[in-house]
Design an enzyme around this catalytic site. Structure first.
Site, PDB file in Angstrom:
ATOM      1  N   HIS A 148     -41.396 -52.860  47.876  1.00 58.60           N
ATOM      2  CA  HIS A 148     -41.038 -51.697  48.699  1.00 58.60           C
ATOM      3  C   HIS A 148     -39.599 -51.239  48.459  1.00 58.60           C
ATOM      4  O   HIS A 148     -38.697 -51.666  49.183  1.00 58.60           O
ATOM      5  CB  HIS A 148     -41.205 -52.048  50.178  1.00 58.60           C
TER       6      HIS A 148
ATOM      7  N   GLU B 195     -38.357 -48.484  49.323  1.00 60.14           N
ATOM      8  CA  GLU B 195     -37.891 -47.711  50.497  1.00 60.14           C
ATOM      9  C   GLU B 195     -37.401 -48.624  51.615  1.00 60.14           C
ATOM     10  O   GLU B 195     -36.823 -48.141  52.587  1.00 60.14           O
ATOM     11  CB  GLU B 195     -39.014 -46.783  50.986  1.00 60.14           C
TER      12      GLU B 195
ATOM     13  N   CYS C  18     -46.951 -50.024  47.026  1.00 61.90           N
ATOM     14  CA  CYS C  18     -47.815 -50.954  47.757  1.00 61.90           C
ATOM     15  C   CYS C  18     -49.223 -50.367  47.906  1.00 61.90           C
ATOM     16  O   CYS C  18     -49.936 -50.243  46.934  1.00 61.90           O
ATOM     17  CB  CYS C  18     -47.177 -51.309  49.101  1.00 61.90           C
TER      18      CYS C  18
END
Lengths: 83, 232
Positions: B202, B204, B85
């Site tokens: 994302h 994560e 990002c």
């Protein structure tokens, strides 16, 4: 010495913000055919000559204030604007 | 494996990235933006967020921080670097990846799950994936509209450097699957040497079932596979 730098998206890059502004203006009855949105910077430079100021400002504009992948810039010295 | 997570002022996915590394069974350490010390890490993650408030342009100020000089040297030596990002935006601004991330075509901040198709397993962050595999993970950004000129896009395709593309759940590249107007539905790319990868979604935030998906773990697991697999 004060130098002005204008930064805008290249003509080849779509500007959806400009388009949204244009559409809003059109809705209000303004006959605006196109809007491009950009950024404006005023730099106070400690340069001795106008030419030195221009060179410094162009370096700053190219390396930091604009992203050459998507944007173009214009450096304007105060005397040039008052003409 | 020791993996560094860079903390910029305004990073807000640094803890999630740290957590993902730990969940993948590896050691995570913080790398402070004001330091050029990499502390012997074997890979670096630039996390999401709003570094330096996104002032000037997204990633534009972060690129001049001391840690980025060290990241640049690390990448030049072949060290794996992942930008997520805002981290992807920083890598583009720093010139470590080509192109730029523009304001989303729809002008809205987009925060929702998307599907990504893995376009190449030949990077340190996709080794654990299969080409054509579809992953589900969230996007959350206002400036994720990938842009590059025609010549750069052609080079990315020719050199198989598009790493992820936005698709539907079945892996079809469609306009409706593109959340932000990115050219050719590009969600992530790599550099010519393939050790630097950036993506807008994302991974994560997709590391356990409670989060709705654990597909993102594959990127962190990939790091731990033998680097000999690169180029295979």
């Amino acid at each position: 010495m004060q130098v002005r730098v204008y930064v805008a998206l290249k003509k080849t890059v779509l500007d959806p913000q400009g388009q949204a502004i244009q559409a809003a203006l059109a809705r209000q009855g303004h006959a605006v055919e196109a809007v491009r949105q950009g950024k404006f910077f005023e730099l106070e430079l400690a340069a001795d000559t106008a030419e030195a100021a221009r060179q410094e400002a162009e370096t700053i504009a190219r390396d930091v204030l604009s992203n050459p992948v998507i944007e173009e810039f214009r450096v304007v010295l105060p005397e040039a604007e008052s003409q | 494996m020791k993996i560094g997570v860079v903390v910029f002022p305004g990073s807000n996915c640094d803890r999630d990235a740290h957590g993902a590394v730990v969940r993948a069974g590896q050691q995570a350490v913080w790398l402070w933006h004001g330091s050029a010390e990499l502390e012997g890490v074997e890979a670096i993650i630039l996390p999401g967020g709003f570094s330096y408030g996104d002032y000037l342009r997204t990633g534009a100020i972060a690129r001049f921080s001391p840690i980025m000089e060290a990241v640049r040297r690390f990448a030049a030596q072949g060290g794996p670097v992942l930008g997520i990002c805002n981290g992807f935006q920083i890598l583009c601004e720093a010139g470590l990846l080509p192109g730029a991330l523009l304001r989303n075509a729809g002008l809205r901040f987009v925060s929702r799950p998307v599907y990504l198709r893995v376009e190449t397993a030949d990077t340190p962050f996709t080794r654990a994936c299969a080409r054509g595999q579809v992953l589900r993970m969230p996007v959350a950004h206002g400036e994720g509209n990938y842009f590059a000129d025609v010549a750069t896009l052609a080079a990315l395709e020719r050199e198989h450097r598009v790493v992820f593309r936005y698709t539907d759940a079945a892996g079809n590249v469609t306009a409706g699957a593109n959340p932000n107007g990115s050219r050719a539905n590009i969600a992530g790319i790599c550099n010519r040497e393939r050790n630097v990868v950036g993506l807008m979604p994302h991974p994560e935030r997709a590391i356990e079932p409670a989060l709705g998906s654990e597909d993102g773990l594959a990127l962190f697991h990939s790091l731990t596979l033998a680097s000999a697999a690169i180029g295979a």
